[in-house]
Design a protein around this motif. Structure first.
Motif, PDB file in Angstrom:
ATOM      1  N   GLY A   2       0.804  -1.209   0.000  1.00 53.75           N
ATOM      2  CA  GLY A   2       0.000   0.000   0.000  1.00 53.75           C
ATOM      3  C   GLY A   2       0.839   1.263   0.000  1.00 53.75           C
ATOM      4  O   GLY A   2       0.553   2.214  -0.741  1.00 53.75           O
ATOM      5  N   ILE A   3       1.889   1.278   0.815  1.00 54.22           N
ATOM      6  CA  ILE A   3       2.730   2.476   0.884  1.00 54.22           C
ATOM      7  C   ILE A   3       3.520   2.649  -0.410  1.00 54.22           C
ATOM      8  O   ILE A   3       3.728   3.776  -0.864  1.00 54.22           O
ATOM      9  CB  ILE A   3       3.663   2.438   2.127  1.00 54.22           C
ATOM     10  N   LEU A   7       3.241   6.003  -2.715  1.00 48.09           N
ATOM     11  CA  LEU A   7       4.418   6.777  -3.119  1.00 48.09           C
ATOM     12  C   LEU A   7       4.559   6.808  -4.636  1.00 48.09           C
ATOM     13  O   LEU A   7       4.924   7.838  -5.218  1.00 48.09           O
ATOM     14  CB  LEU A   7       5.676   6.198  -2.469  1.00 48.09           C
ATOM     15  N   TRP A   8       4.258   5.683  -5.283  1.00 49.70           N
ATOM     16  CA  TRP A   8       4.301   5.606  -6.741  1.00 49.70           C
ATOM     17  C   TRP A   8       3.309   6.607  -7.335  1.00 49.70           C
ATOM     18  O   TRP A   8       3.601   7.294  -8.307  1.00 49.70           O
ATOM     19  CB  TRP A   8       3.951   4.187  -7.169  1.00 49.70           C
ATOM     20  N   GLY A   9       2.125   6.692  -6.734  1.00 53.65           N
ATOM     21  CA  GLY A   9       1.102   7.625  -7.191  1.00 53.65           C
ATOM     22  C   GLY A   9       1.506   9.069  -6.994  1.00 53.65           C
ATOM     23  O   GLY A   9       1.208   9.927  -7.832  1.00 53.65           O
ATOM     24  N   ILE A  10       2.195   9.368  -5.904  1.00 50.24           N
ATOM     25  CA  ILE A  10       2.659  10.734  -5.658  1.00 50.24           C
ATOM     26  C   ILE A  10       3.715  11.128  -6.693  1.00 50.24           C
ATOM     27  O   ILE A  10       3.685  12.239  -7.234  1.00 50.24           O
ATOM     28  CB  ILE A  10       3.188  10.876  -4.215  1.00 50.24           C
ATOM     29  N   ILE A  40      -1.493  -1.369 -10.745  1.00 50.45           N
ATOM     30  CA  ILE A  40      -1.403  -2.827 -10.581  1.00 50.45           C
ATOM     31  C   ILE A  40      -0.835  -3.171  -9.211  1.00 50.45           C
ATOM     32  O   ILE A  40      -1.330  -4.079  -8.526  1.00 50.45           O
ATOM     33  CB  ILE A  40      -0.561  -3.440 -11.715  1.00 50.45           C
ATOM     34  N   ILE A  41       0.181  -2.456  -8.793  1.00 52.93           N
ATOM     35  CA  ILE A  41       0.758  -2.674  -7.458  1.00 52.93           C
ATOM     36  C   ILE A  41      -0.292  -2.402  -6.382  1.00 52.93           C
ATOM     37  O   ILE A  41      -0.405  -3.144  -5.404  1.00 52.93           O
ATOM     38  CB  ILE A  41       2.011  -1.799  -7.253  1.00 52.93           C
ATOM     39  N   ALA A  42      -1.076  -1.348  -6.564  1.00 51.49           N
ATOM     40  CA  ALA A  42      -2.132  -1.027  -5.599  1.00 51.49           C
ATOM     41  C   ALA A  42      -3.202  -2.111  -5.566  1.00 51.49           C
ATOM     42  O   ALA A  42      -3.688  -2.482  -4.494  1.00 51.49           O
ATOM     43  CB  ALA A  42      -2.759   0.322  -5.941  1.00 51.49           C
ATOM     44  N   ALA A  43      -3.563  -2.630  -6.731  1.00 54.97           N
ATOM     45  CA  ALA A  43      -4.562  -3.699  -6.775  1.00 54.97           C
ATOM     46  C   ALA A  43      -4.056  -4.952  -6.070  1.00 54.97           C
ATOM     47  O   ALA A  43      -4.811  -5.613  -5.346  1.00 54.97           O
ATOM     48  CB  ALA A  43      -4.931  -4.012  -8.220  1.00 54.97           C
ATOM     49  N   LEU A  44      -2.794  -5.258  -6.252  1.00 54.19           N
ATOM     50  CA  LEU A  44      -2.214  -6.397  -5.532  1.00 54.19           C
ATOM     51  C   LEU A  44      -2.188  -6.132  -4.031  1.00 54.19           C
ATOM     52  O   LEU A  44      -2.399  -7.043  -3.226  1.00 54.19           O
ATOM     53  CB  LEU A  44      -0.800  -6.683  -6.044  1.00 54.19           C
ATOM     54  N   GLY A  45      -1.920  -4.901  -3.663  1.00 47.58           N
ATOM     55  CA  GLY A  45      -1.941  -4.540  -2.249  1.00 47.58           C
ATOM     56  C   GLY A  45      -3.323  -4.694  -1.645  1.00 47.58           C
ATOM     57  O   GLY A  45      -3.471  -5.126  -0.503  1.00 47.58           O
ATOM     58  N   ILE A  46      -4.351  -4.348  -2.400  1.00 48.20           N
ATOM     59  CA  ILE A  46      -5.725  -4.516  -1.909  1.00 48.20           C
ATOM     60  C   ILE A  46      -6.054  -5.988  -1.762  1.00 48.20           C
ATOM     61  O   ILE A  46      -6.700  -6.408  -0.792  1.00 48.20           O
ATOM     62  CB  ILE A  46      -6.720  -3.801  -2.853  1.00 48.20           C
ATOM     63  N   LEU A  47      -5.598  -6.800  -2.707  1.00 48.84           N
ATOM     64  CA  LEU A  47      -5.894  -8.239  -2.654  1.00 48.84           C
ATOM     65  C   LEU A  47      -5.227  -8.946  -1.476  1.00 48.84           C
ATOM     66  O   LEU A  47      -5.826  -9.826  -0.856  1.00 48.84           O
ATOM     67  CB  LEU A  47      -5.457  -8.914  -3.952  1.00 48.84           C
ATOM     68  N   PHE A  48      -3.988  -8.571  -1.193  1.00 52.39           N
ATOM     69  CA  PHE A  48      -3.204  -9.310  -0.216  1.00 52.39           C
ATOM     70  C   PHE A  48      -3.095  -8.646   1.154  1.00 52.39           C
ATOM     71  O   PHE A  48      -2.293  -9.075   1.978  1.00 52.39           O
ATOM     72  CB  PHE A  48      -1.794  -9.576  -0.757  1.00 52.39           C
ATOM     73  N   GLY A  52      -8.922  -4.325   7.122  1.00 55.07           N
ATOM     74  CA  GLY A  52      -8.825  -3.100   7.906  1.00 55.07           C
ATOM     75  C   GLY A  52      -7.622  -2.237   7.575  1.00 55.07           C
ATOM     76  O   GLY A  52      -7.506  -1.121   8.064  1.00 55.07           O
ATOM     77  N   ARG A  53      -6.720  -2.740   6.738  1.00 54.81           N
ATOM     78  CA  ARG A  53      -5.471  -2.024   6.456  1.00 54.81           C
ATOM     79  C   ARG A  53      -5.294  -1.734   4.967  1.00 54.81           C
ATOM     80  O   ARG A  53      -4.176  -1.680   4.476  1.00 54.81           O
ATOM     81  CB  ARG A  53      -4.296  -2.846   6.971  1.00 54.81           C
ATOM     82  N   ARG A  54      -6.366  -1.532   4.252  1.00 60.86           N
ATOM     83  CA  ARG A  54      -6.304  -1.317   2.809  1.00 60.86           C
ATOM     84  C   ARG A  54      -6.354   0.146   2.406  1.00 60.86           C
ATOM     85  O   ARG A  54      -6.389   0.455   1.224  1.00 60.86           O
ATOM     86  CB  ARG A  54      -7.467  -2.040   2.136  1.00 60.86           C
ATOM     87  N   GLY A  55      -6.341   1.054   3.344  1.00 60.07           N
ATOM     88  CA  GLY A  55      -6.518   2.473   3.044  1.00 60.07           C
ATOM     89  C   GLY A  55      -5.452   3.038   2.133  1.00 60.07           C
ATOM     90  O   GLY A  55      -5.750   3.753   1.178  1.00 60.07           O
ATOM     91  N   ARG A  56      -4.189   2.731   2.407  1.00 59.70           N
ATOM     92  CA  ARG A  56      -3.100   3.266   1.580  1.00 59.70           C
ATOM     93  C   ARG A  56      -3.144   2.687   0.177  1.00 59.70           C
ATOM     94  O   ARG A  56      -2.887   3.398  -0.798  1.00 59.70           O
ATOM     95  CB  ARG A  56      -1.752   2.956   2.219  1.00 59.70           C
TER      96      ARG A  56
END
Length: 82
Positions: A2-3, A7-10, A40-48, A52-56
């Motif tokens: 997520g982080i 950061l990639w988005g920023i 794609i990295i964010a989508a993988l972060g949401i999946l895994f 409760g910790r998917r906000g980032r």
């Protein structure tokens, strides 16, 4: 993840602002795939990540998708050659 996606988005957002300057529109050709990888990295972060910790990861996904859309709109207006 997520982080990383946030950061990639920023970084993609800063790059997008620079690509809005006339004569730097060619940067959108590189920006769109860059932000797509961030999404794609964010989508993988949401999946895994635990629910409760998917906000980032969600913020990174939204940020990268906004950058992709703005980049596509800018290129469709002819901004890739100017």
């Amino acid at each position: 993840m997520g982080i990383i996606s946030l950061l990639w988005g920023i970084v993609a957002l800063v790059w997008m602002v620079l690509a809005l300057i006339p004569l730097l529109g060619w940067g959108n050709w590189f920006l769109i795939p860059f932000a797509a990888v961030g999404a794609i990295i964010a989508a993988l972060g949401i999946l895994f990540t635990a629910p409760g910790r998917r906000g980032r990861a969600k913020a990174g996904l939204a940020l990268n998708l906004v950058v992709v859309v703005v980049g596509i709109v800018r290129l469709s207006l002819g901004g890739g050659f100017i």
